[in-house]
Scaffold this motif. Structure first.
Motif, mmCIF file in Angstrom:
data_model
loop_
_atom_site.group_PDB
_atom_site.id
_atom_site.type_symbol
_atom_site.label_atom_id
_atom_site.label_comp_id
_atom_site.label_asym_id
_atom_site.label_seq_id
_atom_site.Cartn_x
_atom_site.Cartn_y
_atom_site.Cartn_z
ATOM 1 N N THR A 1 0.833 -1.194 0.000
ATOM 2 C CA THR A 1 0.000 0.000 0.000
ATOM 3 C C THR A 1 0.871 1.248 0.000
ATOM 4 O O THR A 1 2.072 1.178 0.319
ATOM 5 C CB THR A 1 -0.909 0.044 1.248
ATOM 6 O OG1 THR A 1 -0.090 0.245 2.412
ATOM 7 C CG2 THR A 1 -1.715 -1.233 1.399
ATOM 8 N N SER B 1 0.903 3.578 2.153
ATOM 9 C CA SER B 1 1.418 3.807 3.508
ATOM 10 C C SER B 1 2.616 2.919 3.813
ATOM 11 O O SER B 1 3.521 3.321 4.556
ATOM 12 C CB SER B 1 0.307 3.576 4.537
ATOM 13 O OG SER B 1 -0.176 2.244 4.492
ATOM 14 N N GLN C 1 6.233 4.506 4.940
ATOM 15 C CA GLN C 1 6.805 4.084 6.217
ATOM 16 C C GLN C 1 8.298 3.819 6.105
ATOM 17 O O GLN C 1 9.063 4.166 7.021
ATOM 18 C CB GLN C 1 6.088 2.829 6.731
ATOM 19 C CG GLN C 1 6.565 2.369 8.100
ATOM 20 C CD GLN C 1 5.804 1.144 8.575
ATOM 21 O OE1 GLN C 1 5.359 0.326 7.779
ATOM 22 N NE2 GLN C 1 5.634 1.016 9.878
ATOM 23 N N ASN D 1 -7.800 4.944 1.921
ATOM 24 C CA ASN D 1 -7.501 3.924 2.911
ATOM 25 C C ASN D 1 -6.069 3.424 2.758
ATOM 26 O O ASN D 1 -5.633 3.108 1.657
ATOM 27 C CB ASN D 1 -8.482 2.753 2.743
ATOM 28 C CG ASN D 1 -8.334 1.722 3.838
ATOM 29 O OD1 ASN D 1 -8.044 2.061 4.985
ATOM 30 N ND2 ASN D 1 -8.533 0.466 3.488
ATOM 31 N N CYS D 2 -5.330 3.387 3.846
ATOM 32 C CA CYS D 2 -3.913 3.001 3.836
ATOM 33 C C CYS D 2 -3.113 3.914 2.918
ATOM 34 O O CYS D 2 -2.159 3.479 2.253
ATOM 35 C CB CYS D 2 -3.739 1.540 3.411
ATOM 36 S SG CYS D 2 -4.498 0.354 4.532
ATOM 37 N N CYS E 1 -1.381 8.225 6.315
ATOM 38 C CA CYS E 1 -1.285 7.307 7.453
ATOM 39 C C CYS E 1 0.122 7.276 8.043
ATOM 40 O O CYS E 1 0.292 6.998 9.234
ATOM 41 C CB CYS E 1 -1.696 5.889 7.027
ATOM 42 S SG CYS E 1 -3.435 5.707 6.603
ATOM 43 N N GLU E 2 1.134 7.525 7.212
ATOM 44 C CA GLU E 2 2.522 7.380 7.676
ATOM 45 C C GLU E 2 3.379 8.623 7.477
ATOM 46 O O GLU E 2 4.498 8.682 7.963
ATOM 47 C CB GLU E 2 3.190 6.199 6.952
ATOM 48 C CG GLU E 2 2.598 4.838 7.281
ATOM 49 C CD GLU E 2 2.859 4.420 8.721
ATOM 50 O OE1 GLU E 2 3.775 4.977 9.348
ATOM 51 O OE2 GLU E 2 2.125 3.539 9.208
ATOM 52 N N LYS F 1 0.893 17.518 8.746
ATOM 53 C CA LYS F 1 1.447 16.409 9.516
ATOM 54 C C LYS F 1 2.971 16.497 9.640
ATOM 55 O O LYS F 1 3.614 15.549 10.102
ATOM 56 C CB LYS F 1 1.045 15.076 8.871
ATOM 57 C CG LYS F 1 -0.471 14.866 8.841
ATOM 58 C CD LYS F 1 -0.845 13.412 8.661
ATOM 59 C CE LYS F 1 -0.483 12.589 9.869
ATOM 60 N NZ LYS F 1 -0.973 11.189 9.779
#
Length: 330
Positions: free
Chosen positions: A93, A95, A99, A121-122, A126-127, A155
């Protein structure tokens, strides 16, 4: 406007190209099928991967396999074996890629897909964080780029839009032109990757500037090619040899690589995809939207946009942009 920044080695790089693909400086990943990305993305992936991993195993070969589903949508599978062999991790994904990467490059089909990559989504959000950089290479409008930038910067991440000018051939040759805007430090950090993709990279200032510049250049290209196609169609109807038209044209000040390449594609009639017609149609639509937002009339572009829309409706969206010639014959 600024040119190339200083070249700095990248420790870990992520790359999202075509559908959703991630590359680390030792990590790759591909998600399941989705909307088809720009054909240039395939070659950009090869150039960047080769530049980053050449010291480990020489130039890497990236194999893409195209498949068409029953509903006519195009999907791709990316063969990651060569990357995995040199120590890559396989992410599933966006994310996952964020990561493990310091800087992630993304290039998908259109603004909608670009937003899904980030907000879905994902997705990227998210990261993404203070130690991460995100480079959006999808041809998008300035408003979409600003939305993505705001979300990432909120973020703590760094954001850079990096639009590319050129076709699949230029991508394969590593001669694309990169138009960037946003975080200047991220632009400088990305120079080693930009050098693998293109011959020149330019920093244009605040987020949105590169998107606007790219759409203006795409507008000019689309209008020019529509004129070429219409002229070639008229020559054929008038009983003139199209080869003669091209031979004479190359001796005038109209001669340029783009006109020569697309003119010969029209004569050959095969329309091999170097720049998909559907992507040009998308960029013309975005350019018209930019004109509307600025209350600036674009009557020629509006007329040309209808020609591309009709060609797309006739089923030539996946063909090269020169296939707009088919529409001009009517």
């Amino acid at each position: 406007m600024g040119g190339r920044g200083g070249c700095k080695p990248l420790r870990r790089v992520g790359l999202g190209v075509g559908l959703r693909l991630g590359l680390r400086g030792g990590a790759v990943g591909a998600t399941p099928r989705g909307s088809c990305g720009d054909a240039r993305g395939v070659s950009v992936a090869e150039s960047s991967a080769s530049a980053r991993c050449s010291s480990a195993s020489g130039a890497l070969s990236c194999r893409w396999v195209g498949r068409r589903s029953n509903d006519g949508r195009c999907s791709f599978l990316f063969q990651c074996d060569e990357f995995v062999k040199v120590g890559a991790a396989h992410g599933l994904t966006p994310s996952d890629v964020i990561q493990v990467a310091d800087i992630t490059f993304a290039c998908v089909a259109d603004p909608k897909a670009a937003k899904e990559m980030v907000f879905g989504n994902c997705g990227v959000l998210c990261e993404i964080g203070p130690s991460k950089g995100y480079v959006e290479m999808t041809n998008i409008d300035a408003e979409t780029s600003k939305d993505i930038s705001e979300a990432i910067m909120t973020k703590g991440g760094r954001y850079l839009e990096a639009q590319v000018q050129g076709s699949k051939l230029q991508a394969e040759d590593g001669t694309l032109v990169v138009l960037a805007a946003g975080d200047r430090s991220l632009f400088d950090d990305c120079q080693s990757c930009f050098e693998a993709m293109g011959k020149n990279s330019f920093f244009l200032g605040d987020v949105g500037s590169a998107s606007k510049m790219n759409l203006i250049l795409q507008l000019m290209t689309g209008v020019c090619l529509a004129g070429l196609a219409e002229g070639m169609a008229l020559a054929d109807r008038a009983g003139l040899q199209q080869k003669d038209v091209m031979e004479i044209l190359t001796l005038t000040n109209l001669n340029c690589p783009l006109i020569y390449e697309k003119g010969n594609a029209i004569i050959d009639g095969g329309f091999p995809t170097h720049q998909a017609l559907q992507h040009m149609a998308k960029d013309l639509k975005l350019a018209l939207g930019m004109g509307d937002s600025l209350d600036h009339p674009l009557p020629i572009t509006a007329s040309v946009n209808e020609v591309y829309k009709h060609a797309k409706r006739l089923g030539y969206g996946d063909h090269d942009v020169s296939a707009v010639y088919i529409r001009t014959r009517f």
